[in-house]
Design a protein around this motif. Structure first.
Motif, mmCIF file in Angstrom:
data_model
loop_
_atom_site.group_PDB
_atom_site.id
_atom_site.type_symbol
_atom_site.label_atom_id
_atom_site.label_comp_id
_atom_site.label_asym_id
_atom_site.label_seq_id
_atom_site.Cartn_x
_atom_site.Cartn_y
_atom_site.Cartn_z
ATOM 1 N N ASN A 85 -1.634 69.893 58.225
ATOM 2 C CA ASN A 85 -0.500 68.717 57.412
ATOM 3 C C ASN A 85 0.686 68.478 58.230
ATOM 4 O OD1 ASN A 85 0.998 67.498 55.660
ATOM 5 N ND2 ASN A 85 1.089 69.022 54.207
ATOM 6 N N ASN A 86 0.503 67.305 58.965
ATOM 7 C CA ASN A 86 1.352 66.683 59.822
ATOM 8 C C ASN A 86 2.408 65.495 59.165
ATOM 9 O OD1 ASN A 86 0.885 68.410 62.083
ATOM 10 N ND2 ASN A 86 -0.964 67.392 62.061
ATOM 11 N N LYS A 87 2.808 65.735 57.922
ATOM 12 C CA LYS A 87 3.202 64.527 57.458
ATOM 13 C C LYS A 87 4.848 64.429 57.935
ATOM 14 C CE LYS A 87 1.166 64.382 53.017
ATOM 15 N NZ LYS A 87 1.235 64.911 51.491
ATOM 16 N N TRP A 105 -0.565 57.395 59.862
ATOM 17 C CA TRP A 105 -1.294 58.546 60.296
ATOM 18 C C TRP A 105 -1.840 58.781 61.603
ATOM 19 C CZ3 TRP A 105 -5.731 56.582 62.350
ATOM 20 C CH2 TRP A 105 -6.253 55.346 61.575
ATOM 21 N N GLN A 106 -1.615 57.630 62.519
ATOM 22 C CA GLN A 106 -1.963 57.710 63.923
ATOM 23 C C GLN A 106 -1.032 58.286 64.731
ATOM 24 O OE1 GLN A 106 -2.608 53.940 66.470
ATOM 25 N NE2 GLN A 106 -4.834 54.414 65.971
ATOM 26 N N LYS A 107 -1.054 59.116 65.598
ATOM 27 C CA LYS A 107 -0.208 59.840 66.674
ATOM 28 C C LYS A 107 -0.494 59.404 67.829
ATOM 29 C CE LYS A 107 0.808 62.225 62.933
ATOM 30 N NZ LYS A 107 1.653 61.708 62.058
ATOM 31 N N THR A 132 6.362 64.422 60.902
ATOM 32 C CA THR A 132 6.005 64.131 62.479
ATOM 33 C C THR A 132 7.460 63.828 63.441
ATOM 34 O OG1 THR A 132 4.625 62.866 64.207
ATOM 35 C CG2 THR A 132 5.599 61.604 62.122
ATOM 36 N N GLU A 173 -7.321 58.870 65.192
ATOM 37 C CA GLU A 173 -6.094 59.615 64.837
ATOM 38 C C GLU A 173 -5.106 59.846 65.893
ATOM 39 O OE1 GLU A 173 -8.865 59.799 61.627
ATOM 40 O OE2 GLU A 173 -9.100 60.299 63.671
ATOM 41 N N LYS A 183 -12.372 63.703 63.103
ATOM 42 C CA LYS A 183 -10.987 62.970 64.122
ATOM 43 C C LYS A 183 -11.501 62.459 65.114
ATOM 44 C CE LYS A 183 -8.303 64.683 60.526
ATOM 45 N NZ LYS A 183 -8.040 63.525 59.378
#
Length: 389
Positions: free
Chosen positions: A358-360, A125-127, A362, A99, A54
């Protein structure tokens, strides 16, 4: 005699447009001059074998300089516990592969066009992560004008890193360079001894205050000035009559009390001014966050809080009482027999590890002013008046 021609409305309009242009160009230049890749990272060769790991993009400067990130992200490869690894870059060209896009709140402003990438829509998917460490007043004075101007941040950030306990990752001032961040005091399995005689043999004065920020929103300088009418407070640092003293903190053990007075009276804002004193055999006297916030994070009976006293005079008289009653004074050091410090990994590693979870689900900060406003600041020493410091 030839006189000056009066300014026409057109002249005045052109003049003001010119001034505004200079202002906004200055804003743009000051923000973007810190967006060049960090030199300390550019000079490193990335280790092979980590291409699939990452990536964390250090998108802004930190406190005005990209080089300040090196204390948190010293290398291009961040290696953490349990074989967790992340790649570190400050190159904006790599934003599409990162990421995490990490933003220092003190290095942006309400003019989002000066720092947000143009026509860029982050993939799901990018935070985007906001980090900060100062009290709210700092951002009102330096980057954002008021609570309303934080609305420009709505919908930008997914996670936060700060001293606030409601942050995604907590990075408060209770940390240890060898142990990590977000430390806590826990009961020891076996009590240790405390050499009271050795401690007291070093004490030669009553109270110390080391200060470099002279005028504050907490008005701590006024509080201590009033205390000085009833007891002697040794003041060192650039705001004292003696001037800056690099060795001031080396004398802490000589004093029975240290005045751990913060520059702001805000929820949960407790800095090294307090936590560093707990490492010494000196009792911290606190003025900053409400007492309940100190009680959540410090060992029991390890400090004295100004809010327990009606006036600075009352506090001064209590310190004099303890000065004359050694047995009562030592009760504030008894906790050292029973408590020790345990810490989590430093927050950059916590952030890196979170990317592999698993950060789906958010959390998107769609109402940033509402989130920011959950933390209160106060305009008086007894926390009765809320204010936007």
């Amino acid at each position: 005699m030839v006189g000056f021609r009066p300014f026409s409305k057109l002249n005045i309009a052109v003049f003001f447009i010119g001034i505004l242009s200079i202002f906004f160009l200055g804003k743009w230049f000051n923000l973007n001059k810190g967006y060049e890749p960090a030199a300390y990272l550019d000079g490193q060769i990335e280790e092979a074998g980590y291409e699939s790991k990452k990536t964390i993009l250090l998108y802004t400067a930190k406190d005005g300089d990209r080089e300040n990130w090196k204390w948190l992200f010293p290398k291009k490869i961040l290696k953490c516990k349990n074989n967790v690894v992340c790649r570190i870059t400050s190159d904006h060209e790599r934003i599409t592969e990162a990421e995490v896009v990490l933003v220092s709140l003190s290095d942006i402003n309400s003019f989002t066009w000066t720092w947000l990438p143009i026509n860029y829509v982050p993939p799901p998917w990018q935070k985007w992560v906001a980090t900060w460490g100062e009290a709210p007043w700092f951002y009102y004075h330096m980057t954002f004008r008021n609570i309303g101007s934080f609305s420009v941040l709505n919908g930008i950030f997914d996670w936060t890193v700060s001293y606030r306990p409601d942050s995604t990752i907590i990075s408060n001032y209770l940390h240890d360079p060898n142990k990590g961040d977000n430390c806590k005091f826990v009961k020891k399995s076996t009590k240790s001894e405390l050499d009271s005689n050795a401690i007291m043999s070093k004490k030669s004065d009553l109270a110390l205050w080391v200060v470099s920020h002279c005028s504050t929103t907490s008005r701590r300088e006024e509080y201590i000035a009033e205390m000085n009418n009833y007891m002697h407070v040794t003041t060192l640092g650039s705001c004292s009559s003696l001037g800056k003293d690099d060795g001031a903190f080396n004398t802490i053990e000589w004093y029975k009390f240290y005045l751990s007075f913060e520059n702001s009276l805000c929820d949960d804002y407790i800095t090294e001014k307090f936590f560093n004193i707990l490492k010494h055999n000196t009792v911290p006297v606190a003025l900053g966050a409400p007492k309940k916030d100190y009680e959540k994070i410090a060992p029991p009976n390890s400090f004295i809080h100004a809010d327990d006293f009606n006036t600075p005079e009352d506090l001064a008289k209590y310190l004099i009482y303890l000065d004359n009653n050694q047995e009562e004074y030592l009760k504030y050091l008894e906790w050292k027999k029973s408590y020790e410090l345990v810490c989590e990994e430093k927050w950059p590693c916590q952030l890196c590890a979170k990317l592999y979870q698993n950060n789906k689900k958010t959390r998107k900060y769609d109402d940033f002013p509402g989130f920011w406003n959950k933390s209160s600041c106060y305009g008086d020493w007894h926390y009765k008046t809320r204010t936007y410091q």
